[in-house]
Design a protein around this motif. Structure first.
Motif, PDB file in Angstrom:
ATOM      1  N   ALA A  82      30.523  30.960  13.959  1.00  0.00           N
ATOM      2  CA  ALA A  82      29.542  31.632  12.845  1.00  0.00           C
ATOM      3  C   ALA A  82      28.026  32.095  13.685  1.00  0.00           C
ATOM      4  CB  ALA A  82      29.261  30.920  11.587  1.00  0.00           C
ATOM      5  N   GLY A  83      27.948  31.460  14.516  1.00  0.00           N
ATOM      6  CA  GLY A  83      26.756  31.773  15.562  1.00  0.00           C
ATOM      7  C   GLY A  83      25.771  30.525  15.516  1.00  0.00           C
ATOM      8  N   ALA A  84      26.133  29.656  15.210  1.00  0.00           N
ATOM      9  CA  ALA A  84      25.137  28.392  15.353  1.00  0.00           C
ATOM     10  C   ALA A  84      24.740  28.254  16.668  1.00  0.00           C
ATOM     11  CB  ALA A  84      25.460  27.219  14.734  1.00  0.00           C
ATOM     12  N   THR A  85      23.641  27.661  17.068  1.00  0.00           N
ATOM     13  CA  THR A  85      23.120  27.431  18.322  1.00  0.00           C
ATOM     14  C   THR A  85      23.207  26.004  18.786  1.00  0.00           C
ATOM     15  OG1 THR A  85      21.218  28.804  18.121  1.00  0.00           O
ATOM     16  CG2 THR A  85      21.184  27.520  19.876  1.00  0.00           C
ATOM     17  N   GLY A  86      23.393  24.948  17.701  1.00  0.00           N
ATOM     18  CA  GLY A  86      23.519  23.698  17.956  1.00  0.00           C
ATOM     19  C   GLY A  86      23.989  22.773  16.750  1.00  0.00           C
ATOM     20  N   TRP A  87      24.445  21.622  16.848  1.00  0.00           N
ATOM     21  CA  TRP A  87      24.851  20.847  15.784  1.00  0.00           C
ATOM     22  C   TRP A  87      24.332  19.317  15.969  1.00  0.00           C
ATOM     23  CZ3 TRP A  87      28.592  21.904  12.021  1.00  0.00           C
ATOM     24  CH2 TRP A  87      28.976  21.018  11.380  1.00  0.00           C
ATOM     25  N   LEU A  88      23.564  19.030  14.691  1.00  0.00           N
ATOM     26  CA  LEU A  88      23.007  17.576  14.775  1.00  0.00           C
ATOM     27  C   LEU A  88      23.437  17.186  13.585  1.00  0.00           C
ATOM     28  CD1 LEU A  88      20.639  19.753  15.774  1.00  0.00           C
ATOM     29  CD2 LEU A  88      19.195  17.930  15.778  1.00  0.00           C
ATOM     30  N   VAL A  89      23.790  15.572  13.813  1.00  0.00           N
ATOM     31  CA  VAL A  89      24.563  14.717  12.679  1.00  0.00           C
ATOM     32  C   VAL A  89      23.354  13.880  12.204  1.00  0.00           C
ATOM     33  CG1 VAL A  89      26.100  13.013  12.319  1.00  0.00           C
ATOM     34  CG2 VAL A  89      26.777  14.785  13.839  1.00  0.00           C
ATOM     35  N   LYS A  90      23.311  13.956  10.810  1.00  0.00           N
ATOM     36  CA  LYS A  90      22.273  13.080  10.054  1.00  0.00           C
ATOM     37  C   LYS A  90      22.624  11.620  10.446  1.00  0.00           C
ATOM     38  CE  LYS A  90      20.949  16.524   6.676  1.00  0.00           C
ATOM     39  NZ  LYS A  90      21.125  16.838   5.218  1.00  0.00           N
ATOM     40  N   PRO A  91      21.736  10.850  10.316  1.00  0.00           N
ATOM     41  CA  PRO A  91      20.316  10.823  10.525  1.00  0.00           C
ATOM     42  C   PRO A  91      20.311  11.061  11.971  1.00  0.00           C
ATOM     43  CG  PRO A  91      21.026   8.590  10.209  1.00  0.00           C
ATOM     44  CD  PRO A  91      22.243   9.447  10.110  1.00  0.00           C
ATOM     45  N   VAL A  92      18.900  12.106  12.272  1.00  0.00           N
ATOM     46  CA  VAL A  92      18.568  12.378  13.676  1.00  0.00           C
ATOM     47  C   VAL A  92      17.323  11.459  14.062  1.00  0.00           C
ATOM     48  CG1 VAL A  92      17.795  14.349  12.680  1.00  0.00           C
ATOM     49  CG2 VAL A  92      18.208  14.026  15.266  1.00  0.00           C
ATOM     50  N   ALA A  93      17.052  10.964  15.075  1.00  0.00           N
ATOM     51  CA  ALA A  93      16.181  10.212  15.641  1.00  0.00           C
ATOM     52  C   ALA A  93      14.957  11.476  15.538  1.00  0.00           C
ATOM     53  CB  ALA A  93      16.140   9.343  16.745  1.00  0.00           C
ATOM     54  N   PRO A  94      13.808  11.073  15.249  1.00  0.00           N
ATOM     55  CA  PRO A  94      12.569  11.998  15.645  1.00  0.00           C
ATOM     56  C   PRO A  94      12.403  12.299  17.057  1.00  0.00           C
ATOM     57  CG  PRO A  94      11.869  10.344  14.106  1.00  0.00           C
ATOM     58  CD  PRO A  94      13.174   9.895  14.619  1.00  0.00           C
ATOM     59  N   ALA A  95      12.543  11.268  17.987  1.00  0.00           N
ATOM     60  CA  ALA A  95      12.391  11.571  19.254  1.00  0.00           C
ATOM     61  C   ALA A  95      13.753  12.818  19.802  1.00  0.00           C
ATOM     62  CB  ALA A  95      12.529  10.443  20.170  1.00  0.00           C
ATOM     63  N   SER A  96      14.775  12.336  19.287  1.00  0.00           N
ATOM     64  CA  SER A  96      15.901  13.364  19.657  1.00  0.00           C
ATOM     65  C   SER A  96      15.719  14.695  19.151  1.00  0.00           C
ATOM     66  CB  SER A  96      17.146  12.669  19.197  1.00  0.00           C
ATOM     67  OG  SER A  96      17.382  11.319  19.653  1.00  0.00           O
TER      68      SER A  96
END
Lengths: 454, 123
Positions: free
Chosen positions: B97-111
């Protein structure tokens, strides 16, 4: 037993009637029991699970079948025995026997009626139990409603708690930021730097002035001593002058003495000269006396200079020197203290900055950890949706139990569970579901990176 | 100051992410649904990055990405998906669809900040 069931033991029975009896005894109850069995399956599988239901059903089937088989066998054996008895009786009596004219078909319907009535009674009991189960299932809706309400409440409460935690963390973080900014401004502001620089300049100027005062004091002391020395020298000069005057007075006295002697040698002609000589002698004595007085005065003056004035000047200069040294010492200590204060302030600022950076990281981690609430909320929503599905399925089963004539498509509870599994979004949900079902493996489809840039 | 546009139906997620990104010196704008986010973007907001949830009601994150990519000037805007979803199939769908990246919750603030700095130069 045979008479109880209406069998005649003296009439022969045809094979056809034996088979017909067996069919009536075995098949009709089976035909009635089949739909009852289907209904029982539909009612009981959901709440109880398949295994106990199957076991119970199998036991019932065995018991009922065995029972009917025994009845059928008994009927067939009895008829066969009756045939043999009838055969024996016809050979012996060569004629019809009393009571033998009763047709056995009147006995067979009685047997069937008995069996059917027993079956109907059993069916009534099953129906009654079924209706009780249906009533209980109808109450499932209330139960699931309560559970869904509880879960909605949990989601709302955890969200509110998470928002509160975030607000407080942000307030703490803001306070730390403000404190750091203030300390940094305090340590590096132009005003503070100007004050410190000016204070240090004033301290330096004070030290310079004190040094000058000390030097001037020393110089004044030297000058005073020089002046004292000069005064003493002049006094000594005066003493020599006084001595000269005394010498002159002595010589004048001697001259006057000699003049008196010569005046006596001159007789009358020397009287005037003797008077002059006497006056000169008196003048010489007065001069000598004056010189002595002057000498005494000079000595007193010298004593005064030696003991009083010199000491006073020296003492004053010493006091000034000591005072200036004390002031210089105090100024030096003040300068040292000011430098210590400035250094301490810089150390405090550096320490606070280090500690604030260390506090900032845990605060940031805490802000990030509040994401658990969103995950919990989603999981609760999935559970609530599953309860809704169960509620709907139970309502369908309940409807089917109450309306046997309606052809309702209830669907399998396994299908509903499969749909619930398909609705999961988290790996832990799918893994937990599989673990409950006996499959503890993680899904291949969930083994992706937590962070991925395409 | 770079602007990050957050889209999520969870108030706590929006607050948490805003707190992390604001401390990093980023400006943050928020929306609680795909529809509201799309309206905001059509209204003129030009963020440097969009971070969106996947499951958000009528207009989910993938639908939002498809719609945003059709807007003029948004073809190359970095859009990250931040979601609890872990299936590879959904990940592939978002990428398509055009997403740039994928992050799975929960995500650490530093990451999170590391990823943001990677997709936004100068952040």
């Amino acid at each position: 037993m045979a008479s109880h069931v209406g069998l005649s033991l003296t009439r022969p029975y045809s094979i056809r009637r034996i088979l017909l009896t067996g069919m009536v005894v075995g098949l009709i109850p089976a035909g009635v029991a089949a739909p009852l069995w289907d209904t029982f399956i539909a009612l009981a599988v959901g709440p109880l699970g398949m295994a106990p239901v199957v076991a119970t059903g199998m036991a019932l089937i065995v018991v009922v079948t065995a029972g009917f088989a025994c009845l059928g066998l008994y009927g067939a054996v009895s008829m066969g025995w009756a045939n043999r008895r009838a055969a024996k009786g016809s050979l012996a009596n060569k004629g019809p026997q009393p009571g033998a004219a009763e047709f056995p078909t009147t006995r067979v319907p009685n047997l069937v009626r008995e069996i059917l009535s027993e079956t109907v009674r059993n069916f009534s009991i099953i129906f009654s139990k079924t209706w009780q189960v249906a009533d209980q299932l109808q109450k499932y809706h209330s139960f699931t409603e309560v559970m869904r309400g509880q879960m909605d409440g949990i989601a709302d409460e955890t969200e509110q708690a998470a928002v509160d935690i975030l607000s407080r963390l942000q307030a703490v973080d803001q306070s730390i930021t403000d404190m750091l900014a203030f300390l940094e401004q305090s340590g590096t502001s132009t005003r503070v730097v100007t004050i410190i620089d000016r204070t240090e300049s004033q301290m330096a100027e004070n030290r310079r002035l004190i040094g000058e005062f000390l030097e001037q004091g020393q110089k004044d002391e030297d000058d005073s001593r020089q002046h004292m020395t000069g005064i003493k020298h002049r006094i000594q000069c005066l003493n020599s002058v006084v001595q000269t005057i005394r010498d002159l007075a002595h010589q004048t006295n001697m001259l006057a003495f000699n003049a008196t002697i010569e005046a006596e040698h001159a007789g009358q002609y020397g009287k005037g000269f003797a008077i002059v000589a006497s006056e000169v002698k008196a003048l010489a004595r007065q001069s000598d006396k004056a010189a002595i007085d002057i000498y005494k005065g000079i000595e007193q003056l010298q004593a005064t200079i030696d003991t009083g004035l010199t000491a006073m000047v020296t003492e004053r200069i010493e006091r000034q020197r000591l005072g200036l040294e004390s002031i210089a010492q105090t100024v030096s200590e003040l300068t040292d203290n000011l430098e210590k204060i400035i250094s301490h302030q810089r150390d405090v600022l550096a320490k606070v900055q280090v500690e604030s950076e260390q506090i900032a990281t845990p605060i940031m981690e805490l802000i990030g950890s509040v994401q658990f609430q969103d995950i919990t909320r989603q999981q609760l929503q999935h559970v609530a949706a599953a309860l809704q599905t169960l509620d709907e399925h139970t309502a369908l089963v309940n409807e089917a139990m109450r309306n046997f004539s309606r052809d309702l498509s209830i669907g399998s509870i396994d299908e509903k569970i499969a749909l619930i599994f398909d609705s999961y979004v988290m790996a832990q949900q799918r893994n937990r579901h599989r673990a409950v079902g006996g499959d503890g493996r993680d899904s291949e489809e969930d083994r992706g990176q937590a962070i991925e840039l395409f | 100051m770079k602007t990050v546009f957050l889209v999520d139906d969870s108030a706590t997620m929006l607050m948490s992410m805003e707190g992390i990104l604001t401390k990093a010196g980023l400006d943050v704008k928020k929306a609680q649904s795909g529809e509201a986010a799309f309206d905001t973007l059509k209204g003129g907001l030009k963020p440097a990055l969009i971070i969106t949830d996947l499951y958000m009601g009528a207009m989910n994150g993938i639908d939002l990405i498809k719609a945003v990519r059709k807007l003029p000037g948004f073809q190359f805007l970095p859009i990250l998906m931040l979601t609890t979803e872990s299936q590879q199939a959904k990940r592939a769908e978002a990428k398509a669809a055009g997403a740039t990246g994928w992050l799975v919750k929960p995500v650490a603030p530093a990451s999170l900040l590391q990823v943001v700095r990677q997709v936004i130069p100068g952040a």
